[in-house]
Motif scaffolding. Structure first.
Motif, PDB file in Angstrom:
ATOM      1  N   GLY A 156       0.833  -1.202   0.000  1.00 43.49           N
ATOM      2  CA  GLY A 156       0.000   0.000   0.000  1.00 43.49           C
ATOM      3  C   GLY A 156       0.860   1.241   0.000  1.00 43.49           C
ATOM      4  O   GLY A 156       0.657   2.155   0.801  1.00 43.49           O
ATOM      5  N   GLY A 157       1.822   1.293  -0.910  1.00 43.28           N
ATOM      6  CA  GLY A 157       2.800   2.381  -0.905  1.00 43.28           C
ATOM      7  C   GLY A 157       2.223   3.757  -1.149  1.00 43.28           C
ATOM      8  O   GLY A 157       2.847   4.760  -0.790  1.00 43.28           O
ATOM      9  N   SER A 158       1.031   3.847  -1.736  1.00 41.79           N
ATOM     10  CA  SER A 158       0.450   5.155  -2.037  1.00 41.79           C
ATOM     11  C   SER A 158      -0.491   5.656  -0.944  1.00 41.79           C
ATOM     12  O   SER A 158      -1.065   6.735  -1.069  1.00 41.79           O
ATOM     13  N   SER A 159      -0.657   4.884   0.122  1.00 45.54           N
ATOM     14  CA  SER A 159      -1.504   5.318   1.233  1.00 45.54           C
ATOM     15  C   SER A 159      -0.804   6.399   2.056  1.00 45.54           C
ATOM     16  O   SER A 159       0.366   6.733   1.817  1.00 45.54           O
ATOM     17  N   GLY A 160      -1.516   6.924   3.044  1.00 38.41           N
ATOM     18  CA  GLY A 160      -0.878   7.893   3.934  1.00 38.41           C
ATOM     19  C   GLY A 160       0.312   7.287   4.651  1.00 38.41           C
ATOM     20  O   GLY A 160       1.383   7.904   4.739  1.00 38.41           O
ATOM     21  N   ILE A 161       0.144   6.069   5.174  1.00 38.29           N
ATOM     22  CA  ILE A 161       1.252   5.361   5.813  1.00 38.29           C
ATOM     23  C   ILE A 161       2.354   5.095   4.800  1.00 38.29           C
ATOM     24  O   ILE A 161       3.543   5.316   5.065  1.00 38.29           O
TER      25      ILE A 161
ATOM     26  N   GLY B 193      12.366  19.962   4.428  1.00 40.79           N
ATOM     27  CA  GLY B 193      11.752  19.672   3.139  1.00 40.79           C
ATOM     28  C   GLY B 193      12.037  18.278   2.608  1.00 40.79           C
ATOM     29  O   GLY B 193      11.719  17.976   1.455  1.00 40.79           O
ATOM     30  N   GLU B 194      12.617  17.410   3.450  1.00 38.05           N
ATOM     31  CA  GLU B 194      12.920  16.044   3.015  1.00 38.05           C
ATOM     32  C   GLU B 194      11.730  15.110   3.194  1.00 38.05           C
ATOM     33  O   GLU B 194      11.726  14.003   2.654  1.00 38.05           O
ATOM     34  N   LEU B 195      10.747  15.536   3.938  1.00 40.41           N
ATOM     35  CA  LEU B 195       9.529  14.761   4.141  1.00 40.41           C
ATOM     36  C   LEU B 195       8.363  15.739   4.158  1.00 40.41           C
ATOM     37  O   LEU B 195       8.419  16.759   4.852  1.00 40.41           O
ATOM     38  N   ALA B 196       7.346  15.430   3.378  1.00 38.50           N
ATOM     39  CA  ALA B 196       6.166  16.293   3.338  1.00 38.50           C
ATOM     40  C   ALA B 196       4.911  15.437   3.344  1.00 38.50           C
ATOM     41  O   ALA B 196       4.888  14.359   2.738  1.00 38.50           O
ATOM     42  N   PRO B 197       3.863  15.888   4.034  1.00 36.96           N
ATOM     43  CA  PRO B 197       2.609  15.137   3.976  1.00 36.96           C
ATOM     44  C   PRO B 197       2.043  15.173   2.565  1.00 36.96           C
ATOM     45  O   PRO B 197       2.047  16.226   1.912  1.00 36.96           O
ATOM     46  N   VAL B 198       1.604  14.038   2.082  1.00 29.57           N
ATOM     47  CA  VAL B 198       0.978  13.948   0.760  1.00 29.57           C
ATOM     48  C   VAL B 198      -0.529  14.035   0.982  1.00 29.57           C
ATOM     49  O   VAL B 198      -1.118  13.139   1.586  1.00 29.57           O
ATOM     50  N   ILE B 199      -1.141  15.108   0.516  1.00 29.17           N
ATOM     51  CA  ILE B 199      -2.562  15.353   0.766  1.00 29.17           C
ATOM     52  C   ILE B 199      -3.360  15.051  -0.498  1.00 29.17           C
ATOM     53  O   ILE B 199      -3.137  15.664  -1.547  1.00 29.17           O
ATOM     54  N   HIS B 200      -4.290  14.119  -0.385  1.00 30.80           N
ATOM     55  CA  HIS B 200      -5.144  13.785  -1.521  1.00 30.80           C
ATOM     56  C   HIS B 200      -6.321  14.747  -1.627  1.00 30.80           C
ATOM     57  O   HIS B 200      -6.647  15.223  -2.719  1.00 30.80           O
ATOM     58  N   ALA B 201      -6.986  15.010  -0.496  1.00 32.54           N
ATOM     59  CA  ALA B 201      -8.176  15.866  -0.526  1.00 32.54           C
ATOM     60  C   ALA B 201      -8.457  16.413   0.859  1.00 32.54           C
ATOM     61  O   ALA B 201      -8.069  15.829   1.874  1.00 32.54           O
TER      62      ALA B 201
ATOM     63  N   GLU C  90     -18.978  17.398   5.554  1.00 32.26           N
ATOM     64  CA  GLU C  90     -18.937  16.412   4.470  1.00 32.26           C
ATOM     65  C   GLU C  90     -18.077  15.211   4.858  1.00 32.26           C
ATOM     66  O   GLU C  90     -17.436  14.588   4.022  1.00 32.26           O
ATOM     67  N   ALA C  91     -18.108  14.864   6.143  1.00 33.56           N
ATOM     68  CA  ALA C  91     -17.314  13.716   6.612  1.00 33.56           C
ATOM     69  C   ALA C  91     -17.692  12.440   5.883  1.00 33.56           C
ATOM     70  O   ALA C  91     -16.839  11.584   5.624  1.00 33.56           O
ATOM     71  N   ALA C  92     -18.974  12.293   5.540  1.00 37.12           N
ATOM     72  CA  ALA C  92     -19.389  11.089   4.811  1.00 37.12           C
ATOM     73  C   ALA C  92     -18.670  11.002   3.462  1.00 37.12           C
ATOM     74  O   ALA C  92     -18.230   9.912   3.053  1.00 37.12           O
ATOM     75  N   ARG C  93     -18.544  12.116   2.784  1.00 35.99           N
ATOM     76  CA  ARG C  93     -17.824  12.114   1.497  1.00 35.99           C
ATOM     77  C   ARG C  93     -16.359  11.743   1.692  1.00 35.99           C
ATOM     78  O   ARG C  93     -15.775  11.033   0.863  1.00 35.99           O
ATOM     79  N   ALA C  94     -15.764  12.230   2.771  1.00 36.42           N
ATOM     80  CA  ALA C  94     -14.367  11.897   3.055  1.00 36.42           C
ATOM     81  C   ALA C  94     -14.206  10.394   3.271  1.00 36.42           C
ATOM     82  O   ALA C  94     -13.251   9.777   2.780  1.00 36.42           O
ATOM     83  N   HIS C  95     -15.131   9.790   4.009  1.00 38.24           N
ATOM     84  CA  HIS C  95     -15.069   8.343   4.238  1.00 38.24           C
ATOM     85  C   HIS C  95     -15.296   7.583   2.933  1.00 38.24           C
ATOM     86  O   HIS C  95     -14.642   6.557   2.684  1.00 38.24           O
ATOM     87  N   GLU C  96     -16.205   8.058   2.107  1.00 40.41           N
ATOM     88  CA  GLU C  96     -16.430   7.414   0.810  1.00 40.41           C
ATOM     89  C   GLU C  96     -15.169   7.459  -0.036  1.00 40.41           C
ATOM     90  O   GLU C  96     -14.836   6.485  -0.739  1.00 40.41           O
ATOM     91  N   GLU C  97     -14.457   8.569   0.027  1.00 42.79           N
ATOM     92  CA  GLU C  97     -13.212   8.707  -0.743  1.00 42.79           C
ATOM     93  C   GLU C  97     -12.190   7.674  -0.295  1.00 42.79           C
ATOM     94  O   GLU C  97     -11.527   7.033  -1.114  1.00 42.79           O
ATOM     95  N   LEU C  98     -12.075   7.491   1.008  1.00 47.43           N
ATOM     96  CA  LEU C  98     -11.130   6.502   1.522  1.00 47.43           C
ATOM     97  C   LEU C  98     -11.613   5.081   1.218  1.00 47.43           C
ATOM     98  O   LEU C  98     -10.807   4.197   0.905  1.00 47.43           O
ATOM     99  N   ASP C  99     -12.902   4.866   1.301  1.00 49.33           N
ATOM    100  CA  ASP C  99     -13.477   3.553   0.994  1.00 49.33           C
ATOM    101  C   ASP C  99     -13.180   3.126  -0.443  1.00 49.33           C
ATOM    102  O   ASP C  99     -12.938   1.944  -0.706  1.00 49.33           O
ATOM    103  N   ARG C 100     -13.198   4.076  -1.359  1.00 50.05           N
ATOM    104  CA  ARG C 100     -12.973   3.752  -2.777  1.00 50.05           C
ATOM    105  C   ARG C 100     -11.566   3.237  -3.027  1.00 50.05           C
ATOM    106  O   ARG C 100     -11.315   2.468  -3.953  1.00 50.05           O
ATOM    107  N   GLY C 101     -10.623   3.714  -2.235  1.00 50.86           N
ATOM    108  CA  GLY C 101      -9.256   3.243  -2.373  1.00 50.86           C
ATOM    109  C   GLY C 101      -8.492   3.831  -3.537  1.00 50.86           C
ATOM    110  O   GLY C 101      -7.425   3.324  -3.901  1.00 50.86           O
ATOM    111  N   THR C 102      -8.994   4.902  -4.122  1.00 50.17           N
ATOM    112  CA  THR C 102      -8.301   5.520  -5.261  1.00 50.17           C
ATOM    113  C   THR C 102      -7.407   6.680  -4.826  1.00 50.17           C
ATOM    114  O   THR C 102      -6.733   7.278  -5.663  1.00 50.17           O
ATOM    115  N   HIS C 103      -7.412   6.988  -3.527  1.00 49.87           N
ATOM    116  CA  HIS C 103      -6.648   8.131  -3.049  1.00 49.87           C
ATOM    117  C   HIS C 103      -5.153   7.854  -3.040  1.00 49.87           C
ATOM    118  O   HIS C 103      -4.714   6.701  -2.981  1.00 49.87           O
ATOM    119  N   ILE C 104      -4.382   8.918  -3.095  1.00 52.50           N
ATOM    120  CA  ILE C 104      -2.931   8.852  -2.923  1.00 52.50           C
ATOM    121  C   ILE C 104      -2.580   9.796  -1.786  1.00 52.50           C
ATOM    122  O   ILE C 104      -2.749  11.008  -1.895  1.00 52.50           O
TER     123      ILE C 104
END
Length: 325
Positions: A147-152, A290-298, A304-318
């Motif tokens: 899961g290299g593209s996840s937040g972790i 600047g050697e490490l930065a948070p990668v923010i998808h959205a 709109e917390a429900a939309r945020a959960h749907e976004e994570l549920d889809r699994g298309t986020h980076i």
């Protein structure tokens, strides 16, 4: 105060904006006015009824926030009202205010916005505690991150690269793998089309991975053991692929390998404080350089917390998904 509560368990639609009392603080805590909260897979599991908070902790979702200190407990030193902070939590982040043990606070790193700082505490503490404090990842070793593209995953790539490790990742699309490459991964494996054991062996002259950071659990257990190098360490931090798997003891013995499973949320406060202190000492300088930065998808407003959960549920986020409060 307003908070996102769970009157029942189920899909994203159960997330409800409610009016609840502002939490009080103990002598070793601070009260933070929340500006943003990270959305993590643990929140989705809690929403579904599969991951209750530890006893005595808030049942509001949210394991990390950023915000401003508005009240300081009588025994707290080093923090004062008005400080911009981010924090590791056991729960309570989807709210306008949250009580935080002082040992779990971090300053917002220079060069990082107050909102985006909410993407840092949970992932940096998870990655550092597992890769360094548990697995002892060293320069010159090979790390495999599922899961290299996840937040972790995006955080693990950057931290491992800073340690001088070679990074392999699995991900499910070319776009995700390309982002992992940009962050520093050099062995890119599409798990939908390639066998990660074979690809890793080919890329390491048959040696395998010194450390594997795994979010899948049971589904990957046999192949993870097969992918370990001699003396390798498999660290399991999730169970997206199930909870019961078969362990090949003969292979593990032959490789003198280690399998360990860890969690962060349920650890005692003193253990969390120790992890946070190490992250502040070793990881925060990487962020500020600047050697490490948070990668923010959205970023989504809290309503709109429900939309945020749907976004994570889809699994298309980076990278990370945030709620702004």
């Amino acid at each position: 105060m307003k908070a996102i509560t769970l009157p029942s368990f189920g899909g994203p639609e159960v997330l409800t904006v409610s009016e609840i009392p502002t939490p009080g603080i103990g002598p070793d805590e601070v009260l933070v006015r929340v500006v943003a909260a990270g959305v993590n897979r643990a929140d989705l599991l809690q929403r579904q009824g599969h991951y209750p908070p530890p006893p005595g902790e808030s049942d509001i979702p949210g394991l990390e926030v950023s915000g401003i200190v508005v009240q300081v407990g009588s025994r707290v030193a080093g923090w004062r009202e008005g400080d911009q902070v981010c924090a590791l939590l056991a729960g309570g982040g989807y709210a306008e205010h949250v009580a935080v043990p002082a040992g779990q606070l971090l300053p917002v790193p220079a060069g990082t916005s107050l909102v985006d700082a909410a993407a840092l505490p949970e992932v940096t503490c998870t990655v550092w505690s597992n890769l360094v404090m548990t697995a002892g990842l060293r320069s010159g070793e090979t790390l495999l991150v599922h899961g290299g593209s996840s937040g972790i995953g995006t955080t693990a790539i950057q931290i491992a690269r800073s340690l001088g490790a070679r990074v392999a990742v699995t991900a499910g699309s070319g776009a995700k793998l390309e982002r992992c490459r940009e962050l520093g991964a050099s062995i890119l494996i599409d798990y939908k089309q390639q066998d990660f054991v074979e690809e890793l062996r080919a890329a390491t002259d048959g040696r395998g991975a010194d450390v594997i950071l795994d979010n899948m659990g049971a589904k990957y257990l046999p192949r993870n053991v097969a992918a370990l190098a001699t003396g390798g360490r498999l660290v399991i931090i999730g169970m997206q692929g199930g909870v019961k798997g078969e362990l090949d003891i003969a292979t593990l013995l032959r490789k003198r390998g280690t399998v360990v499973a860890t969690s962060l949320r349920a650890r005692p406060r003193d253990e969390k404080a120790a992890i946070v202190a190490e992250v502040r000492e070793h990881v925060w300088p990487l962020v500020e350089a600047g050697e490490l930065a948070p990668v923010i998808h959205a970023r989504f407003p809290a309503r709109e917390a429900a939309r945020a959960h749907e976004e994570l549920d889809r699994g298309t986020h980076i990278g990370k998904v945030l709620l702004t409060i």
